[in-house]
Write a protein that holds these residues in place. Structure first.
Motif, PDB file in Angstrom:
ATOM      1  N   THR A   1       3.874   3.897   6.544  1.00  0.00           N
ATOM      2  CA  THR A   1       3.197   3.934   5.277  1.00  0.00           C
ATOM      3  C   THR A   1       4.322   4.623   4.554  1.00  0.00           C
ATOM      4  OG1 THR A   1       1.421   4.120   5.890  1.00  0.00           O
ATOM      5  CG2 THR A   1       2.111   4.621   3.760  1.00  0.00           C
TER       6      THR A   1
ATOM      7  N   GLU B   1      -3.572  12.085   4.885  1.00  0.00           N
ATOM      8  CA  GLU B   1      -4.906  12.154   5.431  1.00  0.00           C
ATOM      9  C   GLU B   1      -4.808  10.855   6.174  1.00  0.00           C
ATOM     10  OE1 GLU B   1      -7.714  11.226   2.638  1.00  0.00           O
ATOM     11  OE2 GLU B   1      -7.351  13.690   1.964  1.00  0.00           O
ATOM     12  N   LEU B   2      -3.493  10.343   6.517  1.00  0.00           N
ATOM     13  CA  LEU B   2      -3.804   8.932   7.575  1.00  0.00           C
ATOM     14  C   LEU B   2      -2.808   9.265   8.848  1.00  0.00           C
ATOM     15  CD1 LEU B   2      -1.451   6.528   5.323  1.00  0.00           C
ATOM     16  CD2 LEU B   2      -3.479   6.754   5.987  1.00  0.00           C
ATOM     17  N   GLY B   3      -3.084   8.990   9.857  1.00  0.00           N
ATOM     18  CA  GLY B   3      -2.818   9.083  11.286  1.00  0.00           C
ATOM     19  C   GLY B   3      -1.485   8.959  11.585  1.00  0.00           C
TER      20      GLY B   3
ATOM     21  N   HIS C   1       0.705   8.012  13.804  1.00  0.00           N
ATOM     22  CA  HIS C   1       1.613   6.509  13.149  1.00  0.00           C
ATOM     23  C   HIS C   1       1.351   5.864  12.517  1.00  0.00           C
ATOM     24  CE1 HIS C   1       3.564   7.378  17.086  1.00  0.00           C
ATOM     25  NE2 HIS C   1       2.421   6.070  18.159  1.00  0.00           N
ATOM     26  N   ARG C   2      -0.066   5.953  11.336  1.00  0.00           N
ATOM     27  CA  ARG C   2       0.271   5.109  10.530  1.00  0.00           C
ATOM     28  C   ARG C   2       1.196   5.770   8.689  1.00  0.00           C
ATOM     29  NH1 ARG C   2      -3.407   1.090   8.487  1.00  0.00           N
ATOM     30  NH2 ARG C   2      -3.406   0.561   6.570  1.00  0.00           N
ATOM     31  N   ARG C   3       1.538   6.868   8.993  1.00  0.00           N
ATOM     32  CA  ARG C   3       1.697   7.959   8.138  1.00  0.00           C
ATOM     33  C   ARG C   3       3.240   7.402   7.975  1.00  0.00           C
ATOM     34  NH1 ARG C   3       0.398  13.844   8.569  1.00  0.00           N
ATOM     35  NH2 ARG C   3      -0.076  13.066  10.489  1.00  0.00           N
TER      36      ARG C   3
ATOM     37  N   ALA D   1      -0.065   4.488  -2.450  1.00  0.00           N
ATOM     38  CA  ALA D   1      -0.718   5.280  -1.997  1.00  0.00           C
ATOM     39  C   ALA D   1      -0.156   6.921  -2.123  1.00  0.00           C
ATOM     40  CB  ALA D   1      -0.121   5.417  -0.504  1.00  0.00           C
TER      41      ALA D   1
ATOM     42  N   ALA E   1      -3.453  10.803   0.284  1.00  0.00           N
ATOM     43  CA  ALA E   1      -4.228  10.071   0.522  1.00  0.00           C
ATOM     44  C   ALA E   1      -3.001   9.286   2.153  1.00  0.00           C
ATOM     45  CB  ALA E   1      -4.153   8.219  -0.362  1.00  0.00           C
ATOM     46  N   ALA E   2      -1.337   9.735   2.183  1.00  0.00           N
ATOM     47  CA  ALA E   2      -0.427   9.369   3.231  1.00  0.00           C
ATOM     48  C   ALA E   2      -0.722  10.458   4.312  1.00  0.00           C
ATOM     49  CB  ALA E   2       0.895   9.283   2.570  1.00  0.00           C
TER      50      ALA E   2
ATOM     51  N   SER F   1       0.861  -1.596  -0.075  1.00  0.00           N
ATOM     52  CA  SER F   1      -0.135  -0.117  -0.167  1.00  0.00           C
ATOM     53  C   SER F   1       0.844   1.637  -0.208  1.00  0.00           C
ATOM     54  CB  SER F   1      -1.109  -0.211   1.231  1.00  0.00           C
ATOM     55  OG  SER F   1      -0.178  -0.193   2.467  1.00  0.00           O
TER      56      SER F   1
END
Length: 57
Positions: free
Chosen positions: A23, A14-16, A18-20, A7, A11-12, A3
């Motif tokens: 990624t 907009e991630l939270g 830790h998730r960003r 991505a 979109a990256a 992903s």
């Protein structure tokens, strides 16, 4: 990691947090191998064309 390569930047973003970060780290880990594979593929195509054209002359 799949992903991360697919991505878009929006979109990256907009991630939270830790998730960003995860990624972006996955993207940074994968992309050098992908770039090297693509460079080798292009080199192979160019060399193949060069060899074929020199064989016909």
């Amino acid at each position: 990691m799949r992903s991360a390569a697919a991505a878009r930047a929006q979109a990256a973003a907009e991630l939270g947090g830790h998730r960003r970060l995860a990624t972006l780290v996955a993207f940074a880990a994968v992309m050098p191998q992908v770039a090297a594979d693509e460079a080798i593929e292009v080199f192979d195509l160019v060399m193949g064309d060069l060899i074929r054209s020199s064989a016909t002359r």
